[in-house]
Design a protein around this motif. Structure first.
Motif, PDB file in Angstrom:
ATOM      1  N   GLU A 186      47.492  37.891  30.847  1.00 20.68           N
ATOM      2  CA  GLU A 186      48.629  38.743  30.510  1.00 20.68           C
ATOM      3  C   GLU A 186      49.916  38.224  31.160  1.00 20.68           C
ATOM      4  O   GLU A 186      51.005  38.681  30.857  1.00 20.68           O
ATOM      5  CB  GLU A 186      48.367  40.199  30.941  1.00 20.68           C
ATOM      6  N   CYS A 230      40.982  34.368  30.129  1.00 19.18           N
ATOM      7  CA  CYS A 230      41.672  33.249  30.803  1.00 19.18           C
ATOM      8  C   CYS A 230      42.517  33.677  32.001  1.00 19.18           C
ATOM      9  O   CYS A 230      43.039  34.792  32.021  1.00 19.18           O
ATOM     10  CB  CYS A 230      42.588  32.558  29.805  1.00 19.18           C
ATOM     11  N   GLU A 234      41.231  32.685  49.532  1.00 19.74           N
ATOM     12  CA  GLU A 234      41.944  31.706  48.709  1.00 19.74           C
ATOM     13  C   GLU A 234      43.419  32.102  48.733  1.00 19.74           C
ATOM     14  O   GLU A 234      43.777  33.221  48.336  1.00 19.74           O
ATOM     15  CB  GLU A 234      41.408  31.772  47.275  1.00 19.74           C
ATOM     16  N   SER A 292      39.723  34.725  39.004  1.00 20.12           N
ATOM     17  CA  SER A 292      39.500  34.897  40.440  1.00 20.12           C
ATOM     18  C   SER A 292      38.208  35.637  40.720  1.00 20.12           C
ATOM     19  O   SER A 292      37.657  36.302  39.861  1.00 20.12           O
ATOM     20  CB  SER A 292      40.650  35.704  41.032  1.00 20.12           C
TER      21      SER A 292
HETATM   22  P1  NAD Z   1      42.512  36.886  37.591  1.00 18.28           P
HETATM   23  O1  NAD Z   1      41.094  37.052  37.960  1.00 18.28           O
HETATM   24  O2  NAD Z   1      43.509  37.817  38.163  1.00 18.28           O
HETATM   25  O3  NAD Z   1      42.665  37.009  35.993  1.00 18.28           O
HETATM   26  C1  NAD Z   1      41.839  36.282  35.119  1.00 18.28           C
HETATM   27  C2  NAD Z   1      41.559  37.129  33.888  1.00 18.28           C
HETATM   28  O4  NAD Z   1      40.758  38.246  34.251  1.00 18.28           O
HETATM   29  C3  NAD Z   1      42.821  37.665  33.249  1.00 18.28           C
HETATM   30  O5  NAD Z   1      42.729  37.493  31.859  1.00 18.28           O
HETATM   31  C4  NAD Z   1      42.845  39.125  33.661  1.00 18.28           C
HETATM   32  O6  NAD Z   1      43.413  39.950  32.676  1.00 18.28           O
HETATM   33  C5  NAD Z   1      41.389  39.458  33.858  1.00 18.28           C
HETATM   34  N1  NAD Z   1      41.166  40.422  34.946  1.00 18.28           N
HETATM   35  C6  NAD Z   1      41.731  40.409  36.176  1.00 18.28           C
HETATM   36  N2  NAD Z   1      41.248  41.403  36.932  1.00 18.28           N
HETATM   37  C7  NAD Z   1      40.354  42.061  36.160  1.00 18.28           C
HETATM   38  C8  NAD Z   1      39.489  43.177  36.385  1.00 18.28           C
HETATM   39  N3  NAD Z   1      39.475  43.820  37.523  1.00 18.28           N
HETATM   40  N4  NAD Z   1      38.680  43.575  35.384  1.00 18.28           N
HETATM   41  C9  NAD Z   1      38.682  42.931  34.197  1.00 18.28           C
HETATM   42  N5  NAD Z   1      39.473  41.866  33.939  1.00 18.28           N
HETATM   43  C10 NAD Z   1      40.293  41.438  34.906  1.00 18.28           C
HETATM   44  O7  NAD Z   1      42.885  35.367  37.900  1.00 18.28           O
HETATM   45  P2  NAD Z   1      44.325  34.720  37.889  1.00 18.28           P
HETATM   46  O8  NAD Z   1      45.099  35.220  39.058  1.00 18.28           O
HETATM   47  O9  NAD Z   1      44.907  34.840  36.541  1.00 18.28           O
HETATM   48  O10 NAD Z   1      43.953  33.169  38.104  1.00 18.28           O
HETATM   49  C11 NAD Z   1      43.838  32.581  39.370  1.00 18.28           C
HETATM   50  C12 NAD Z   1      42.401  32.515  39.822  1.00 18.28           C
HETATM   51  O11 NAD Z   1      41.630  31.780  38.862  1.00 18.28           O
HETATM   52  C13 NAD Z   1      42.217  31.776  41.136  1.00 18.28           C
HETATM   53  O12 NAD Z   1      41.271  32.448  41.899  1.00 18.28           O
HETATM   54  C14 NAD Z   1      41.695  30.415  40.719  1.00 18.28           C
HETATM   55  O13 NAD Z   1      40.942  29.746  41.688  1.00 18.28           O
HETATM   56  C15 NAD Z   1      40.861  30.786  39.542  1.00 18.28           C
HETATM   57  N6  NAD Z   1      40.639  29.646  38.662  1.00 18.28           N
HETATM   58  C16 NAD Z   1      39.404  29.077  38.694  1.00 18.28           C
HETATM   59  C17 NAD Z   1      39.154  27.969  37.913  1.00 18.28           C
HETATM   60  C18 NAD Z   1      37.814  27.318  37.928  1.00 18.28           C
HETATM   61  O14 NAD Z   1      37.524  26.545  37.023  1.00 18.28           O
HETATM   62  N7  NAD Z   1      36.964  27.613  38.910  1.00 18.28           N
HETATM   63  C19 NAD Z   1      40.160  27.450  37.092  1.00 18.28           C
HETATM   64  C20 NAD Z   1      41.405  28.074  37.078  1.00 18.28           C
HETATM   65  C21 NAD Z   1      41.638  29.184  37.880  1.00 18.28           C
END
Ligand code: NAD
Length: 573
Positions: A199, A170, A459, A287
């Motif tokens: 986290e 998530c 973004e 993301s």
């Molecule tokens: P994020 O990608 O940083 O984190 C999301 C999850 O991925 C977290 O649980 C994190 O621990 C894990 N993660 C992050 N980097 C990782 C890596 N390199 N390797 C493995 N796991 C990793 O996203 P965020 O900052 O928490 O959320 C914001 C982003 O989510 C924005 O880009 C937003 O547009 C997107 N989002 C998309 C939707 C959709 O339905 N399209 C909905 C909500 C949020």
């Protein structure tokens, strides 16, 4: 740093040695129906973005603990899949009631960790609650098909069966809604589940802090300091009152032990999910700004860019189903005939609501024709918004999630200015009285933005509205379609002909016609195209049920079998 040391990073791969196992601030894992403290000595501080207080700490779950969670889910599967679907539905029926009763506590927990306003946090819970309600009708949604007499005396039917252990990963921006996009559908279909919350704000989905009776003598000292430290702030209320949160509620609703498991962590936990051979499907929301080929060359590059395509490729490579909802750059196209008042309200609400940290935020507006009039009016309305801590009842928007997020937003705004964009409103240096340490960014508006600017291509995920201009509807559609993302797009017009053309030609998963944030209710699916989605079965709706089930086709024959052997391929005669 000590337990109040604030260390967090958007793409942190390095564990912060900030607490020892057993600390009262640590968020436990949920394994096999028990909230258990991780033995890992590595943890990340969860920080209230309005105050910088450490709210709790997320352990970086060890490999063995992760494997125990998967094993618990695997063990719980045979009996859960054989539990009558009506019983599984009743758990959801009870869960929706419990979520309603605990709405305020859940919302306060979200606001404290994530920063959004309490009203917006309630919306976060409510949009998840709707998926729980939808799952109450799973028997109908999961129904198979039957064709009688496909051949002489032979019938064929299909059954939608659960997959087994599924997992969810998530993002931070909807700590209640996104887990609830996944869990209710997955488990009511008969699967068991392992969830990795963000986290940055894990509490709403798991027990807030260890129960009082778990505290040992050593833990009482930091607890006392924590209470003293927090006594003038709201977070102590959470400590005392927000132990009823989603996972607990699900168990209280009757979800058997092991059906839902929660493991905390970052990249290593995510990679363990992708690689685990007992996990059959992965749902990811988060993301992605990566160009996929790099990831195929070397996974270790992924932390620089984002998670979505990395998870999609890595989990698919080990044979799993994956649905990956990723980043966005949603456009609103404003026609000269749009209703002025309603459109301005929509643009301001969808651009700055939740401090722009929604995947469906309308972060870019394309004015067809003269833009000057619209720009002036939007600035007026944006200036009237109140920026404050989410717990302030008058706040329209709260802080962004972290110092790093604020820096990123400010950097992208500055890059726009340096590339020739006009800064109509600058919220970068805002000071919020009483919350001077908060990660606040006020509404910010950039005009004359062009498609080659970094502030347009990336973004921003902050309260920044990008304004562009087009001379015709065709030109506006072209701008939207050239953008790499395809999450949502909206048009504001009073012409049905224009709206229909837009709906047909636009490349986006969610299309709004005079609706700025067209997030579909759970009987439809939340979709996405281009770089905003990878996979082929979307979240919730019919596609969600298909994602969490596999089809078994049965052909049966009940008749006196004819004598003789034929080795020819059987055909329907
Ligand atoms: P994020 O990608 O940083 O984190 C999301 C999850 O991925 C977290 O649980 C994190 O621990 C894990 N993660 C992050 N980097 C990782 C890596 N390199 N390797 C493995 N796991 C990793 O996203 P965020 O900052 O928490 O959320 C914001 C982003 O989510 C924005 O880009 C937003 O547009 C997107 N989002 C998309 C939707 C959709 O339905 N399209 C909905 C909500 C949020």
């Amino acid at each position: 740093p000590g337990i109040f040391g604030a260390v967090n990073s958007r793409f942190s791969t390095v564990a912060q040695q900030s607490s020892r196992p057993g600390s009262s601030l640590r968020v436990p894992n949920l394994i096999g129906g028990r909230f258990v403290d991780s033995h890992s000595s590595d943890a990340i501080d969860v920080i209230n973005p309005a105050t910088q207080e450490v709210v709790s700490q997320v352990p970086l779950t060890t490999k063995q603990e992760f494997k125990s969670a998967v094993s618990a889910a695997k063990e719980a599967f045979p009996s859960w899949r054989n539990t009558p679907i009506t019983t599984r539905q009743r758990v959801m029926l009870k869960l929706q009631e419990l979520i309603r009763k605990n709405m305020d506590k859940l919302a306060l927990s979200i606001t404290t960790e994530q920063g959004k306003t309490l009203k917006d946090a309630q919306g976060d819970v409510f949009r998840g609650l709707e998926v729980v309600e939808h799952a109450c009708g799973m028997a109908t949604l999961q129904m198979g098909e039957y064709v009688s007499n496909v051949s002489n005396g032979i019938d064929t039917y299909s059954i939608r069966e659960p997959l087994g252990v599924c997992a969810g990963i998530c993002p931070f921006n909807f700590p209640a809604m996104i887990p609830l996009w996944m869990i209710p559908v997955a488990v009511t279909c008969g699967n068991t589940f392992v969830l990795k919350p963000s986290e940055k704000d894990p509490v709403v989905i798991s027990l807030h802090l260890r129960n009082m009776h778990c505290l040992d003598a050593c833990a009482i000292i930091p607890l006392a300091i924590y209470l003293f430290f927090c006594v003038s702030h709201l977070s102590f209320l959470l400590f005392l009152g927000a132990s009823m949160i989603l996972a607990e509620l699900a168990m209280e609703a009757g979800l058997p032990d092991g059906v839902l498991n929660i493991v905390h962590g970052t990249n290593d936990t995510v990679n363990a999910i992708c690689d685990d051979e007992d996990i059959r499907a992965v749902s990811f929301v988060g993301s992605n700004t990566v160009s996929p080929p790099l990831l195929y060359i070397d996974y270790s590059f992924c932390f620089i860019f984002g998670a979505g395509m990395h998870i999609y490729s890595r989990a698919s490579a080990s044979g799993k189903r994956v649905q990956s909802n990723m980043g966005a750059k949603n456009h609103g196209v404003v026609m000269p005939d749009a209703n002025i008042d309603a459109t301005l309200n929509a643009l301001v609400a969808a651009g700055f609501g939740a401090a722009g940290q929604r995947c469906m935020a309308l972060s870019t507006v394309v004015f067809v024709g003269d833009s000057k009039f619209w720009e002036e009016k939007i600035v007026e309305r944006a200036k009237a918004l109140k920026v404050s801590a989410g717990t302030d009842p008058e706040a329209d928007l709260g802080p962004v999630i972290s110092k790093q997020a604020k820096e990123r937003v400010c950097r992208l705004v500055q890059s726009g200015v340096e590339s020739g964009a006009r800064l109509l409103l600058d919220g970068r240096n805002i000071k919020v009285p009483g919350y001077e340490q908060g990660n606040f960014v006020g509404p910010t508006i950039l005009a004359d933005v062009t498609a080659d600017m970094e502030c347009y291509k990336e973004e921003i995920f902050g309260p920044v509205l990008i304004c562009m201009q087009a001379n015709s509807l065709d030109e506006a559609i072209n701008i939207v379609n050239r953008n790499k993302y395809g999450n949502g797009a909206a048009i504001f017009t009073s012409s049905g002909i224009v709206a229909r053309k837009f709906q047909t030609e636009i490349e986006a998963g969610q299309v709004g016609i005079n609706v700025p944030i067209p997030v579909p209710l759970p009987f439809f699916s939340f979709t996405g195209s281009k770089a905003s989605f990878a996979g082929d079965l979307n979240f919730y709706g019919k596609a969600g049920v298909q994602f969490y089930t596999q089809i078994k086709t049965v052909t049966q024959q009940w008749k006196d079998l004819p004598g003789g052997v034929s080795l020819a391929m059987p055909t329907s005669q």
